[in-house]
Design a protein around this motif. Structure first.
Motif, PDB file in Angstrom:
ATOM      1  N   HIS A 287     -12.728  -7.052  -2.437  1.00  0.00           N
ATOM      2  CA  HIS A 287     -11.648  -6.738  -1.488  1.00  0.00           C
ATOM      3  C   HIS A 287     -10.563  -5.910  -2.180  1.00  0.00           C
ATOM      4  O   HIS A 287     -10.020  -4.977  -1.607  1.00  0.00           O
ATOM      5  CB  HIS A 287     -11.013  -8.021  -0.960  1.00  0.00           C
ATOM      6  N   ALA A 288     -10.249  -6.290  -3.416  1.00  0.00           N
ATOM      7  CA  ALA A 288      -9.132  -5.642  -4.123  1.00  0.00           C
ATOM      8  C   ALA A 288      -9.400  -4.165  -4.392  1.00  0.00           C
ATOM      9  O   ALA A 288      -8.471  -3.361  -4.429  1.00  0.00           O
ATOM     10  CB  ALA A 288      -8.852  -6.372  -5.439  1.00  0.00           C
ATOM     11  N   LEU A 289     -10.662  -3.792  -4.574  1.00  0.00           N
ATOM     12  CA  LEU A 289     -10.984  -2.407  -4.955  1.00  0.00           C
ATOM     13  C   LEU A 289     -11.481  -1.550  -3.792  1.00  0.00           C
ATOM     14  O   LEU A 289     -11.747  -0.356  -3.973  1.00  0.00           O
ATOM     15  CB  LEU A 289     -12.026  -2.403  -6.079  1.00  0.00           C
ATOM     16  N   THR A 290     -11.619  -2.143  -2.593  1.00  0.00           N
ATOM     17  CA  THR A 290     -12.170  -1.401  -1.451  1.00  0.00           C
ATOM     18  C   THR A 290     -11.432  -0.083  -1.196  1.00  0.00           C
ATOM     19  O   THR A 290     -12.043   0.941  -0.895  1.00  0.00           O
ATOM     20  CB  THR A 290     -12.097  -2.265  -0.168  1.00  0.00           C
ATOM     21  N   ALA A 291     -10.111  -0.115  -1.344  1.00  0.00           N
ATOM     22  CA  ALA A 291      -9.328   1.097  -1.044  1.00  0.00           C
ATOM     23  C   ALA A 291      -9.639   2.219  -2.030  1.00  0.00           C
ATOM     24  O   ALA A 291      -9.372   3.381  -1.757  1.00  0.00           O
ATOM     25  CB  ALA A 291      -7.839   0.769  -1.061  1.00  0.00           C
TER      26      ALA A 291
ATOM     27  N   LEU B   2      -0.254  -2.595  -4.554  1.00  0.00           N
ATOM     28  CA  LEU B   2      -0.173  -3.988  -4.090  1.00  0.00           C
ATOM     29  C   LEU B   2      -1.253  -4.193  -3.036  1.00  0.00           C
ATOM     30  O   LEU B   2      -1.522  -3.292  -2.243  1.00  0.00           O
ATOM     31  CB  LEU B   2       1.180  -4.276  -3.448  1.00  0.00           C
ATOM     32  N   LEU B   3      -1.847  -5.372  -3.039  1.00  0.00           N
ATOM     33  CA  LEU B   3      -2.882  -5.695  -2.052  1.00  0.00           C
ATOM     34  C   LEU B   3      -2.461  -6.926  -1.264  1.00  0.00           C
ATOM     35  O   LEU B   3      -2.126  -7.959  -1.850  1.00  0.00           O
ATOM     36  CB  LEU B   3      -4.201  -5.994  -2.781  1.00  0.00           C
ATOM     37  N   LEU B   4      -2.458  -6.800   0.061  1.00  0.00           N
ATOM     38  CA  LEU B   4      -2.284  -7.974   0.923  1.00  0.00           C
ATOM     39  C   LEU B   4      -3.655  -8.295   1.491  1.00  0.00           C
ATOM     40  O   LEU B   4      -4.213  -7.519   2.259  1.00  0.00           O
ATOM     41  CB  LEU B   4      -1.300  -7.666   2.066  1.00  0.00           C
ATOM     42  N   LEU B   5      -4.198  -9.428   1.072  1.00  0.00           N
ATOM     43  CA  LEU B   5      -5.540  -9.821   1.507  1.00  0.00           C
ATOM     44  C   LEU B   5      -5.418 -10.979   2.487  1.00  0.00           C
ATOM     45  O   LEU B   5      -4.984 -12.068   2.109  1.00  0.00           O
ATOM     46  CB  LEU B   5      -6.361 -10.220   0.273  1.00  0.00           C
ATOM     47  N   VAL B   6      -5.736 -10.709   3.741  1.00  0.00           N
ATOM     48  CA  VAL B   6      -5.548 -11.728   4.780  1.00  0.00           C
ATOM     49  C   VAL B   6      -6.815 -11.877   5.620  1.00  0.00           C
ATOM     50  O   VAL B   6      -7.156 -11.014   6.412  1.00  0.00           O
ATOM     51  CB  VAL B   6      -4.349 -11.372   5.702  1.00  0.00           C
ATOM     52  N   SER B   7      -7.516 -12.999   5.425  1.00  0.00           N
ATOM     53  CA  SER B   7      -8.753 -13.216   6.188  1.00  0.00           C
ATOM     54  C   SER B   7      -8.875 -14.690   6.535  1.00  0.00           C
ATOM     55  O   SER B   7      -7.917 -15.453   6.394  1.00  0.00           O
ATOM     56  CB  SER B   7      -9.948 -12.755   5.355  1.00  0.00           C
TER      57      SER B   7
END
Ligand code: KG4
Ligand code: ZN
Length: 355
Positions: free
Chosen positions: A121-125, A136-141
Motif C-alpha cells: 500500500h505504501a509504495l502504490t503511488a 506522507l501516506l494515509l492508509l484507510v481500509s
C-alpha cells in the motif's frame, strides 16, 4: 534488461495476481492486475470468515495466476521474480499465497520475496504516479488506519494508528447497525447523500490530546445510542445518521493529517490509499486540506487503492532491484508492523490482524 515481476496477494478476502515491469525509460508499467473478490462468500456473515477465505484462495489461486500471466502476454519463463504477501493478514490465506510462490520459485528456479502487505500500500503511488520519496501516506481500509511517513524503500515511520477499530470497520459496523448491508462504506455513503450531516454531533475521541492516534469505537457506540432513541428509524433518520457519521470521520482524518503535516518538514505530498479512500466526502476534505497547506494529494485509482497484487509485485520489484530475495523457510506473519520500531497498539484494526 527490465525485470518482469509476478505478484501474489492473499492476505484477506481478495485472491489477486499481477505482473509489473519498467518500460524502456525506467517508468513503472502495470502489465496485468487480476483481483477476485470473495465478497459474496462472506456477505451473509457480515465480515470476513478466515477459514472460508483460505479455502476460496486455494481453489482460485492457479487460475488467477494463469490469468495474470496471460493478460500480461507473458509466461513463467519470462518472469524474473515473484513477490508474495507474507503478512500481516489472515494466516490461512497467507499460507496459500506463500506456498504457491515457493512452489513456482522451486520448480521454475525463479527468486521470490515475501512482502509486507502494508509496504505494498505504501509504495502504490510510486507505481501509479512515479511519486518521489519522501511523502506522507494515509492508509484507510477495513483492516488498517495509519498515517505513515515514507522516506525511502524500507524507511517508514508510523506517525499514527487507530487504537481500536479501523475506519472501514467503523463504516461496516455502522451499516450493519442501520441494516444497510456489507461492505458498509459504499452503502453508508449512498444513504448519506440525502442526509443532514449537521443533525447529530458525534464524539471525536483523542482530539486535542498529545497523540496523532485515532479511535473509532466510541463513534459506533454513539451512533447505536442515537439510533436506539429514534426507533423505529425512518429513512431520513438513517440518512442523517450516515451523513453525520461520515462527516465526523472525514473531520477526524483531516485533523490527524493536518497535524502529521505540521510535524513533517520537507514533505509536500500526501498519498491516500485503502478502500475508504473511495469516499468522496473524505477525498473532498483531504483535497481542501492539501490546497490549504500547498500539498499535492495523490489518490491512486480505486482498483489499486483497495487490496491487489500489483502493489505487491511493485514493492518486490523495488526490492529485487536492490538484490534481495527470500529463503524457503520464510513463514507467514499475522502481525508485521511496517515500522519495526513502533509499539504494537492493542486492538488497532480489524481483529487486531492487520496492525
Ligand atoms: O482496502 P479494502 O478494499 O480492503 C481492506 O479492508 O483491506 O477496504 C475495504 C473497506 C471496507 O471496510 C469498506 O466498507 C470501505 O473500505 N469502503 C468505504 C467505501 N468504499 C469502501 N468506506 C467509506 N466510503 C466508501 N465509499
Ligand atoms: Zn490492504
Amino acid at each position: 534488461m527490465q525485470m518482469q515481476i509476478l505478484g501474489i496477494e492473499t492476505s484477506c478476502d481478495e485472491t489477486a495476481a499481477s505482473v509489473v515491469t519498467r518500460d524502456s525509460d525506467g517508468k513503472p508499467e502495470l502489465l496485468s492486475n487480476v483481483v477476485l473478490s470473495q465478497i459474496d462468500e462472506h456477505s451473509e456473515f457480515g465480515g470476513v470468515v478466515p477459514e472460508i477465505a483460505a479455502r476460496a484462495h486455494l481453489s482460485a489461486m492457479d487460475h488467477i495466476v494463469s490469468q495474470a500471466l496471460a493478460e500480461a502476454d507473458t509466461d513463467l519463463s519470462k518472469i524474473d521474480g515473484i513477490g508474495v504477501t507474507a503478512g500481516p493478514g489472515l494466516v490461512g490465506g497467507l499460507m496459500v499465497g506463500l506456498m504457491t510462490a515457493k512452489a513456482l520459485s522451486a520448480s521454475r528456479d525463479i527468486p521470490y520475496l515475501g512482502i509486507n502487505h502494508l509496504e505494498g500500500h505504501a509504495l502504490t503511488a510510486r507505481l501509479t504516479d512515479n511519486v518521489e520519496y519522501p511523502y506522507l501516506l494515509l492508509l484507510v481500509s477495513g483492516g488498517h488506519s495509519q498515517i505513515v511517513r515514507v522516506d525511502g524503500l524500507g524507511d517508514y515511520t508510523r506517525l499514527a494508528t487507530t487504537i481500536d477499530d479501523a475506519v472501514g470497520e467503523a463504516f461496516d459496523k455502522t451499516a450493519k447497525l442501520l441494516g444497510l448491508g456489507f461492505p458498509g462504506g459504499p452503502n453508508v455513503e449512498k444513504a448519506a447523500q440525502h442526509g443532514d450531516a449537521e443533525r447529530f454531533k458525534f464524539p471525536m475521541p483523542l482530539r486535542g490530546q498529545d497523540t496523532l492516534n485515532m479511535s473509532f469505537s466510541g463513534l459506533k457506540t454513539a451512533i447505536r445510542t442515537q439510533a436506539q432513541k429514534l426507533v423505529p428509524l425512518k429513512e431520513q433518520d438513517v440518512a442523517d445518521l450516515c451523513a453525520s457519521m461520515q462527516k465526523t470521520v472525514a473531520e477526524i482524518l483531516s485533523n490527524r493529517c493536518e497535524r502529521a503535516m505540521a510535524q513533517s518538514e520537507g514533505i509536500n505530498t500526501l498519498v491516500v490509499a485503502g478502500g475508504v479512500a473511495a469516499n468522496s466526502e473524505i477525498r473532498q476534505r483531504l483535497e481542501t486540506l492539501c490546497e490549504q497547506h500547498s500539498y499535492r494529494l495523490i489518490a491512486p485509482p480505486l482498483k489499486l487503492c483497495t487490496d491487489n497484487a500489483a502493489m505487491i509485485a511493485w514493492a518486490a520489484l523495488e526490492r529485487f532491484e536492490q538484490g534481495e530475495k527470500s529463503n524457503m523457510d520464510l513463514a507467514p506473519r499475522s502481525r508485521w508492523p511496517l515500522d519495526g520500531d513502533t509499539q504494537t497498539v492493542i486492538g488497532s484494526g480489524r481483529k487486531g490482524a492487520k496492525v
